[in-house]
Design an enzyme around this catalytic site. Structure first.
Site, mmCIF file in Angstrom:
data_model
loop_
_atom_site.group_PDB
_atom_site.id
_atom_site.type_symbol
_atom_site.label_atom_id
_atom_site.label_comp_id
_atom_site.label_asym_id
_atom_site.label_seq_id
_atom_site.Cartn_x
_atom_site.Cartn_y
_atom_site.Cartn_z
ATOM 1 N N TYR A 142 1.582 -57.777 11.861
ATOM 2 C CA TYR A 142 2.055 -57.497 10.506
ATOM 3 C C TYR A 142 2.219 -58.779 9.698
ATOM 4 O O TYR A 142 2.041 -58.776 8.482
ATOM 5 C CB TYR A 142 3.424 -56.795 10.551
ATOM 6 C CG TYR A 142 3.364 -55.294 10.617
ATOM 7 C CD1 TYR A 142 2.764 -54.647 11.683
ATOM 8 C CD2 TYR A 142 3.936 -54.532 9.612
ATOM 9 C CE1 TYR A 142 2.741 -53.272 11.753
ATOM 10 C CE2 TYR A 142 3.914 -53.146 9.677
ATOM 11 C CZ TYR A 142 3.312 -52.529 10.741
ATOM 12 O OH TYR A 142 3.285 -51.160 10.797
ATOM 13 N N LYS A 189 -0.097 -54.118 25.873
ATOM 14 C CA LYS A 189 -1.520 -53.980 26.223
ATOM 15 C C LYS A 189 -1.888 -55.271 26.968
ATOM 16 O O LYS A 189 -2.762 -56.040 26.563
ATOM 17 C CB LYS A 189 -2.344 -53.782 24.928
ATOM 18 C CG LYS A 189 -3.800 -53.453 25.148
ATOM 19 C CD LYS A 189 -4.044 -52.040 25.665
ATOM 20 C CE LYS A 189 -5.522 -51.855 25.989
ATOM 21 N NZ LYS A 189 -5.820 -50.616 26.712
ATOM 22 N N ASP A 249 5.950 -42.793 15.141
ATOM 23 C CA ASP A 249 5.450 -41.597 14.430
ATOM 24 C C ASP A 249 5.033 -40.529 15.446
ATOM 25 O O ASP A 249 5.299 -39.341 15.272
ATOM 26 C CB ASP A 249 4.241 -41.934 13.542
ATOM 27 C CG ASP A 249 4.649 -42.335 12.127
ATOM 28 O OD1 ASP A 249 5.764 -42.873 11.958
ATOM 29 O OD2 ASP A 249 3.844 -42.122 11.193
HETATM 30 C C1 IPM Z 1 7.539 -47.835 8.955
HETATM 31 C C2 IPM Z 1 6.470 -47.784 7.910
HETATM 32 C C3 IPM Z 1 6.171 -49.194 7.403
HETATM 33 C C4 IPM Z 1 5.656 -49.992 8.593
HETATM 34 C C5 IPM Z 1 5.190 -49.262 6.237
HETATM 35 C C6 IPM Z 1 5.667 -48.432 5.059
HETATM 36 C C7 IPM Z 1 4.909 -50.675 5.805
HETATM 37 O O1 IPM Z 1 5.333 -47.161 8.404
HETATM 38 O O2 IPM Z 1 8.658 -48.320 8.654
HETATM 39 O O3 IPM Z 1 7.295 -47.398 10.082
HETATM 40 O O4 IPM Z 1 4.462 -49.967 8.896
HETATM 41 O O5 IPM Z 1 6.463 -50.673 9.226
HETATM 42 MG MG MG Z 2 5.566 -46.320 10.328
#
Ligand code: IPM
Ligand code: MG
Length: 370
Positions: A142, A189, A249
């Site tokens: 990131y 990984k 998620d």
């Molecule tokens: C999360 C979201 C964020 C991330 C996005 C909105 C940048 O998906 O908080 O999980 O990827 O961290």
């Molecule tokens: Mg997310």
């Protein structure tokens, strides 16, 4: 207790769900005799519209001068559909995590028996599911160097981790595991990535200080499968930024809806609380979004303030709505309640310390499609 709370509602459904959380905090204040002083600030697409910057300095100042940050959501389709946009709402959240040094993101995965039938996973698999993802939040791919060649035909995202970055979250994860079922799973990984091998080395070293915690190591591809096949095996899951984003998620489907899940992001100088869902622009302004992820994030904030009884009251009230069918459209497409109604019911339950009485469907904005 007096606390200053920075409120960053953000974009899409962010303001609607955050409003419910404020109702809930007000109810907690009224019942338990606290005072919460809210300082509002912009972030994300709304901040770009107003100032040209997804994270204006004034927002950072407000956050740095508060006891906690309540964050809604960010994102807007006009940026999602434009890969050439150089200023993006997400940059606001990422920069905020970086400047507040929120290196640990904690995402509890709970399921509610009353909602087991909603999960695409069989109810049998959902029994005893109760785990927490510790996602590293300020490092990895990131935040690595991003490059595109001049001809636009190739691009690079670098993934870097230092030992120090891994150590600080790993200690928190082990300490958390000691307060739970004494089990920690590192997801990586390591068969392919150098950064993952560093994670394994550091975690293995630190594990010797927490000898009552059982540690196992799992490749992320296998973990993606195990989260669906046998989610009850997990207690504390520790992982790097990108893997944590993806598996959280995935894990949310166990609960029945992404809209239910809260999170806390902590570091040494600040703490931020936000639902894990995004800005869900299609639902913005319609009063249909699920406020529970944000409201349970408030419960995590109250835990952070060491207001245990207050946090319990919030969780208890939220669960009461779920068990009694006062749920939003993502949970029940036929019989559902407005975002604001669910917020009112939870606030009312907390304030009166008794089950809210339901007078009529009409007054509850119940939508019934028959
Ligand atoms: C999360 C979201 C964020 C991330 C996005 C909105 C940048 O998906 O908080 O999980 O990827 O961290
Ligand atoms: Mg997310």
């Amino acid at each position: 207790m007096n606390k200053v709370i920075a409120v960053l509602p953000g974009d899409g459904i962010g303001p609607e769900v955050t409003n419910q959380s404020i109702k809930v905090l007000d109810a907690v204040a009224a019942r338990f005799g606290h005072s919460f002083d809210y300082r509002f600030a912009v972030v994300g697409a709304i901040a770009i519209d107003q100032t040209g910057n997804p994270l204006p300095d004034s927002t950072v100042d407000i956050c740095l001068n508060s006891d906690a940050v309540l964050f809604g959501a960010i994102g807007d389709p006009k940026y999602d559909n434009d890969p050439s946009a150089t200023v993006r709402p997400e940059q606001g959240l990422l920069k905020l995590r970086k400047v507040l040094e929120l290196y640990t993101n904690i995402r509890p995965i709970d399921t509610y028996k009353a909602l087991h039938h909603l999960s695409p996973v069989k109810a049998k698999q959902l029994e005893n599911v109760d785990f927490v993802i510790f996602r590293e939040l300020t490092g990895g791919i990131y935040f690595g160097k991003k490059e595109k060649t001049d001809d636009g035909n190739a691009a690079t995202d670098e993934c870097t981790y230092s030992k120090y970055e891994i150590e600080r979250i790993t200690h928190l994860a082990f300490q958390y595991a000691q307060k739970r079922k004494n089990k920690l799973t590192l997801i990586d990984k390591a068969n392919v990535l150098e950064t993952s091998r560093l994670w394994r080395t550091v975690v293995r070293e630190i594990a010797t200080n927490y000898s009552n915690v059982a540690v196992d190591y799992m490749y992320v591809d296998n973990a993606a499968m195990q989260i669906i096949l046998n989610p009850a095996q997990f207690d504390v899951v520790l992982t790097e930024n990108m893997f944590g984003d993806i598996i959280s998620d995935e894990a949310s489907v166990l609960a029945g809806s992404l809209g239910l899940l809260p999170s806390a992001s902590v570091g040494n100088k600040a703490a931020l609380f936000e639902p894990i869902h995004g800005s869900y622009p299609q639902a913005a302004g319609k009063d249909i979004a699920n406020p529970i992820g944000s409201i349970l994030s408030v419960a995590m904030m109250l835990d952070h303030f060491e207001l245990t009884e207050e946090a319990y009251a919030v969780r208890n009230a939220a669960e009461w709505t779920l068990v009694n069918g006062f749920v939003s459209k993502d949970i029940d497409a036929v019989n559902n309640y407005a975002t604001s109604t669910i917020g009112d019911l939870i606030a009312d339950h907390i304030e009166r310390n008794k089950e809210s009485t339901v007078s009529s469907n009409a007054s509850l904005n119940k939508s019934t499609i028959i």
